[in-house]
Write an enzyme that holds these catalytic residues in place. Structure first.
Site, PDB file in Angstrom:
ATOM      1  CB  SER A  15      -0.936   0.028   1.217  1.00  0.00           C
ATOM      2  OG  SER A  15      -0.191   0.135   2.415  1.00  0.00           O
ATOM      3  CG  ASP A  57       5.566  -7.678  12.702  1.00  0.00           C
ATOM      4  OD1 ASP A  57       6.298  -6.668  12.657  1.00  0.00           O
ATOM      5  OD2 ASP A  57       4.849  -7.939  13.690  1.00  0.00           O
ATOM      6  CB  CYS A  87       7.893   1.340   1.774  1.00  0.00           C
ATOM      7  SG  CYS A  87       8.891   1.562   0.289  1.00  0.00           S
ATOM      8  CE1 TYR A 162       6.120   8.390  10.579  1.00  0.00           C
ATOM      9  CE2 TYR A 162       6.570  10.713  10.201  1.00  0.00           C
ATOM     10  CZ  TYR A 162       6.341   9.447   9.710  1.00  0.00           C
ATOM     11  OH  TYR A 162       6.333   9.231   8.344  1.00  0.00           O
ATOM     12  CB  THR A 197       0.037   7.635   1.996  1.00  0.00           C
ATOM     13  OG1 THR A 197      -0.179   8.466   3.144  1.00  0.00           O
ATOM     14  CG2 THR A 197       1.377   7.996   1.350  1.00  0.00           C
TER      15      THR A 197
END
Length: 256
Positions: A15, A57, A87, A162, A197
């Site tokens: 995705s 994973d 990614c 993040y 995205t």
């Protein structure tokens, strides 16, 4: 490097940026293996493109090892795994501390585990597999493309986890390239800005347009195909090594 006929592994390849990369490399003739935690989407895309899929994973060492092994096996008659793109990633939004309480430790650890340690996991296994490749005329054996974010440099309010994870990916780039220079494996990181995205697709259209308008030029959200095009160019351009490339339309993120 010639993409056509090269083995390629795209982790998080079902995705968003990863899907676009899987499509781009497959269309260029690479022998692609998609690795993703979403089995349904991964198999669907793999069937569409006629490529391989491995449920993966990135926080599980044995699963990353299996994905790399599958990519090596798929391309063993064509020179082995030459391209790896990492990614996979997740986010979490919360301030360090405030009236609503302090940032819990577990989400921070999870984001670091997936985005940073997961990327390193892919990097080390893919690079080790590339060591076994026959070198090309210039001595090149492969290239690993990692994914950071402009948040590594311009982290916004609530992006402490993040930004830390993506800053770590940026920090790994040069030493990894230097480590692997003796075996002919390049390492390059892309730091995307605001891209269209699945994460942003869930926002209302007016919010999406507002985000796009905040980009200096072009004033829109990035297309994942543009990220994928850069992955392809990195694979083909041997002088790109040890570098972090901002792909962001000149945006510099405000605090919020």
């Amino acid at each position: 490097m010639n993409i056509e006929g090269s083995g390629a592994l795209v982790v998080g390849g079902a995705s968003g940026l990863g899907e676009a990369t899987s499509r781009r490399l497959a269309s260029a003739g690479a022998i692609v293996t998609i690795a993703d935690i979403n089995e349904e989407k991964g198999k669907q895309l793999a069937d569409e493109l006629g490529v391989g899929f491995v449920l993966t994973d990135v926080t599980k060492e044995e699963q990353v090892e299996a994905a790399v092994a599958a990519a090596v096996e798929a391309s063993k008659d064509d020179g082995g795994l030459r391209i790896a793109a990492a990614c996979a990633g997740i986010g979490w939004a919360q301030k360090v501390a405030g009236t609503k309480g302090m940032h819990p430790l577990r989400p921070f650890e999870t984001v670091i585990q997936v985005n940073l340690i997961g990327t390193f996991n892919v990097l080390r296994h893919a690079a080790q597999a590339m060591v076994a490749n026959e070198p090309g005329e210039s001595g090149e054996r492969g290239v690993v493309v990692n994914t950071a974010s402009v948040a590594a440099f311009d982290g916004q309010i609530g992006q402490i986890a993040y930004s830390a994870s993506k800053g770590g990916v940026v920090g790994m780039t040069l030493p990894a390239a230097r480590d692997l220079s003796t075996v002919g494996v390049r390492v390059v990181t892309i730091a995307p800005g605001l891209f269209d995205t699945p994460l942003l697709a869930a926002l209302p259209e007016n919010a999406r347009q507002s985000l796009g308008a905040s980009v200096p030029f072009p004033s829109r959200l990035g297309d994942p195909a543009e990220y994928a095009a850069l992955v392809a160019h990195i694979a083909e351009n041997q002088m790109l090594n040890g570098e972090v490339i901002r792909l962001d339309g000149a945006i510099r993120m405000a605090p919020k």
